[in-house]
Design a protein around this motif. Structure first.
Motif, PDB file in Angstrom:
ATOM      1  N   TYR A  19       0.836  -1.202   0.000  1.00  0.00           N
ATOM      2  CA  TYR A  19       0.000   0.000   0.000  1.00  0.00           C
ATOM      3  C   TYR A  19       0.875   1.259   0.000  1.00  0.00           C
ATOM      4  CZ  TYR A  19      -3.623   3.312   1.347  1.00  0.00           C
ATOM      5  OH  TYR A  19      -4.472   4.374   1.380  1.00  0.00           O
ATOM      6  N   GLY A  20       1.926   1.265   0.790  1.00  0.00           N
ATOM      7  CA  GLY A  20       2.836   2.408   0.826  1.00  0.00           C
ATOM      8  C   GLY A  20       3.524   2.639  -0.501  1.00  0.00           C
ATOM      9  N   THR A  21       3.912   1.560  -1.161  1.00  0.00           N
ATOM     10  CA  THR A  21       4.533   1.678  -2.484  1.00  0.00           C
ATOM     11  C   THR A  21       3.552   2.269  -3.488  1.00  0.00           C
ATOM     12  OG1 THR A  21       5.933  -0.227  -2.002  1.00  0.00           O
ATOM     13  CG2 THR A  21       5.690   0.391  -4.313  1.00  0.00           C
ATOM     14  N   MET A  22       2.307   1.832  -3.444  1.00  0.00           N
ATOM     15  CA  MET A  22       1.303   2.369  -4.364  1.00  0.00           C
ATOM     16  C   MET A  22       1.061   3.852  -4.110  1.00  0.00           C
ATOM     17  SD  MET A  22      -1.319  -0.882  -4.480  1.00  0.00           S
ATOM     18  CE  MET A  22      -2.679   0.130  -4.879  1.00  0.00           C
ATOM     19  N   VAL A  23       0.989   4.255  -2.850  1.00  0.00           N
ATOM     20  CA  VAL A  23       0.795   5.670  -2.529  1.00  0.00           C
ATOM     21  C   VAL A  23       1.992   6.491  -3.007  1.00  0.00           C
ATOM     22  CG1 VAL A  23       0.637   7.311  -0.612  1.00  0.00           C
ATOM     23  CG2 VAL A  23      -0.781   5.261  -0.611  1.00  0.00           C
ATOM     24  N   ALA A  24       3.196   5.969  -2.823  1.00  0.00           N
ATOM     25  CA  ALA A  24       4.391   6.692  -3.278  1.00  0.00           C
ATOM     26  C   ALA A  24       4.397   6.835  -4.796  1.00  0.00           C
ATOM     27  CB  ALA A  24       5.642   5.959  -2.808  1.00  0.00           C
ATOM     28  N   LEU A  25       3.997   5.784  -5.520  1.00  0.00           N
ATOM     29  CA  LEU A  25       3.955   5.879  -6.978  1.00  0.00           C
ATOM     30  C   LEU A  25       2.942   6.915  -7.434  1.00  0.00           C
ATOM     31  CD1 LEU A  25       4.239   2.157  -8.109  1.00  0.00           C
ATOM     32  CD2 LEU A  25       5.835   3.993  -8.594  1.00  0.00           C
ATOM     33  N   VAL A  26       1.780   6.941  -6.813  1.00  0.00           N
ATOM     34  CA  VAL A  26       0.755   7.904  -7.195  1.00  0.00           C
ATOM     35  C   VAL A  26       1.213   9.319  -6.878  1.00  0.00           C
ATOM     36  CG1 VAL A  26      -1.561   8.714  -6.589  1.00  0.00           C
ATOM     37  CG2 VAL A  26      -1.176   6.296  -7.023  1.00  0.00           C
ATOM     38  N   THR A  27       1.919   9.498  -5.791  1.00  0.00           N
ATOM     39  CA  THR A  27       2.320  10.833  -5.358  1.00  0.00           C
ATOM     40  C   THR A  27       3.492  11.380  -6.168  1.00  0.00           C
ATOM     41  OG1 THR A  27       1.622  10.281  -3.120  1.00  0.00           O
ATOM     42  CG2 THR A  27       3.048  12.187  -3.366  1.00  0.00           C
ATOM     43  N   PHE A  28       4.498  10.572  -6.426  1.00  0.00           N
ATOM     44  CA  PHE A  28       5.744  11.083  -6.979  1.00  0.00           C
ATOM     45  C   PHE A  28       5.938  10.880  -8.476  1.00  0.00           C
ATOM     46  CE2 PHE A  28       6.926  10.191  -2.478  1.00  0.00           C
ATOM     47  CZ  PHE A  28       7.040  11.516  -2.096  1.00  0.00           C
ATOM     48  N   VAL A  29       5.197  10.001  -9.122  1.00  0.00           N
ATOM     49  CA  VAL A  29       5.414   9.716 -10.542  1.00  0.00           C
ATOM     50  C   VAL A  29       4.387  10.474 -11.365  1.00  0.00           C
ATOM     51  CG1 VAL A  29       5.451   7.920 -12.313  1.00  0.00           C
ATOM     52  CG2 VAL A  29       6.392   7.449 -10.055  1.00  0.00           C
ATOM     53  N   GLU A  30       4.870  11.314 -12.273  1.00  0.00           N
ATOM     54  CA  GLU A  30       4.004  12.062 -13.175  1.00  0.00           C
ATOM     55  C   GLU A  30       4.076  11.436 -14.567  1.00  0.00           C
ATOM     56  OE1 GLU A  30       1.871  14.675 -13.192  1.00  0.00           O
ATOM     57  OE2 GLU A  30       1.925  14.576 -11.009  1.00  0.00           O
ATOM     58  N   PRO A  31       2.946  11.035 -15.115  1.00  0.00           N
ATOM     59  CA  PRO A  31       2.971  10.475 -16.471  1.00  0.00           C
ATOM     60  C   PRO A  31       3.211  11.567 -17.509  1.00  0.00           C
ATOM     61  CG  PRO A  31       0.720  10.613 -15.682  1.00  0.00           C
ATOM     62  CD  PRO A  31       1.607  11.014 -14.535  1.00  0.00           C
ATOM     63  N   THR A  32       3.882  11.220 -18.581  1.00  0.00           N
ATOM     64  CA  THR A  32       4.122  12.177 -19.658  1.00  0.00           C
ATOM     65  C   THR A  32       3.144  11.887 -20.790  1.00  0.00           C
ATOM     66  OG1 THR A  32       5.789  10.721 -20.618  1.00  0.00           O
ATOM     67  CG2 THR A  32       6.569  12.410 -19.117  1.00  0.00           C
ATOM     68  N   GLU A  33       2.575  12.944 -21.337  1.00  0.00           N
ATOM     69  CA  GLU A  33       1.646  12.793 -22.447  1.00  0.00           C
ATOM     70  C   GLU A  33       2.407  12.905 -23.754  1.00  0.00           C
ATOM     71  OE1 GLU A  33      -1.612  15.475 -22.238  1.00  0.00           O
ATOM     72  OE2 GLU A  33      -2.109  14.922 -20.180  1.00  0.00           O
ATOM     73  N   ARG A  34       2.022  12.058 -24.699  1.00  0.00           N
ATOM     74  CA  ARG A  34       2.620  12.122 -26.026  1.00  0.00           C
ATOM     75  C   ARG A  34       1.614  11.610 -27.032  1.00  0.00           C
ATOM     76  NH1 ARG A  34       5.870   6.788 -26.917  1.00  0.00           N
ATOM     77  NH2 ARG A  34       5.059   5.551 -25.200  1.00  0.00           N
ATOM     78  N   GLU A  35       1.813  11.994 -28.276  1.00  0.00           N
ATOM     79  CA  GLU A  35       0.905  11.567 -29.333  1.00  0.00           C
ATOM     80  C   GLU A  35       1.252  10.158 -29.771  1.00  0.00           C
ATOM     81  OE1 GLU A  35       0.272  14.185 -32.584  1.00  0.00           O
ATOM     82  OE2 GLU A  35       0.446  15.963 -31.325  1.00  0.00           O
ATOM     83  N   VAL A  36       0.218   9.404 -30.080  1.00  0.00           N
ATOM     84  CA  VAL A  36       0.408   8.028 -30.533  1.00  0.00           C
ATOM     85  C   VAL A  36      -0.247   7.888 -31.896  1.00  0.00           C
ATOM     86  CG1 VAL A  36      -0.085   5.616 -30.057  1.00  0.00           C
ATOM     87  CG2 VAL A  36       0.421   7.165 -28.182  1.00  0.00           C
ATOM     88  N   THR A  37       0.510   7.379 -32.850  1.00  0.00           N
ATOM     89  CA  THR A  37      -0.015   7.146 -34.192  1.00  0.00           C
ATOM     90  C   THR A  37       0.108   5.662 -34.506  1.00  0.00           C
ATOM     91  OG1 THR A  37       0.723   9.334 -34.873  1.00  0.00           O
ATOM     92  CG2 THR A  37       0.206   7.773 -36.620  1.00  0.00           C
TER      93      THR A  37
END
Length: 49
Positions: A19-37
């Protein structure tokens, strides 16, 4: 009975760390947006009759 408590404590520690690992991932990891073709062959879109 102490063995049961030890087992439950061990399971609680594992669940808490997951649970702590999941909370840390949600808090600290920002997904990057990119175009997909994705190219689709015309044979798949318009099959020959």
């Amino acid at each position: 009975m102490p063995t049961l408590f030890r087992f439950l404590f061990f399971c609680a520690v594992i669940a808490g760390s997951i649970y702590g690992t999941m909370v840390a991932l949600v808090t600290f990891v920002e997904p990057t947006e990119r175009e997909v073709t994705i190219r689709i062959p015309s044979e798949r879109v318009n099959p020959a009759p």
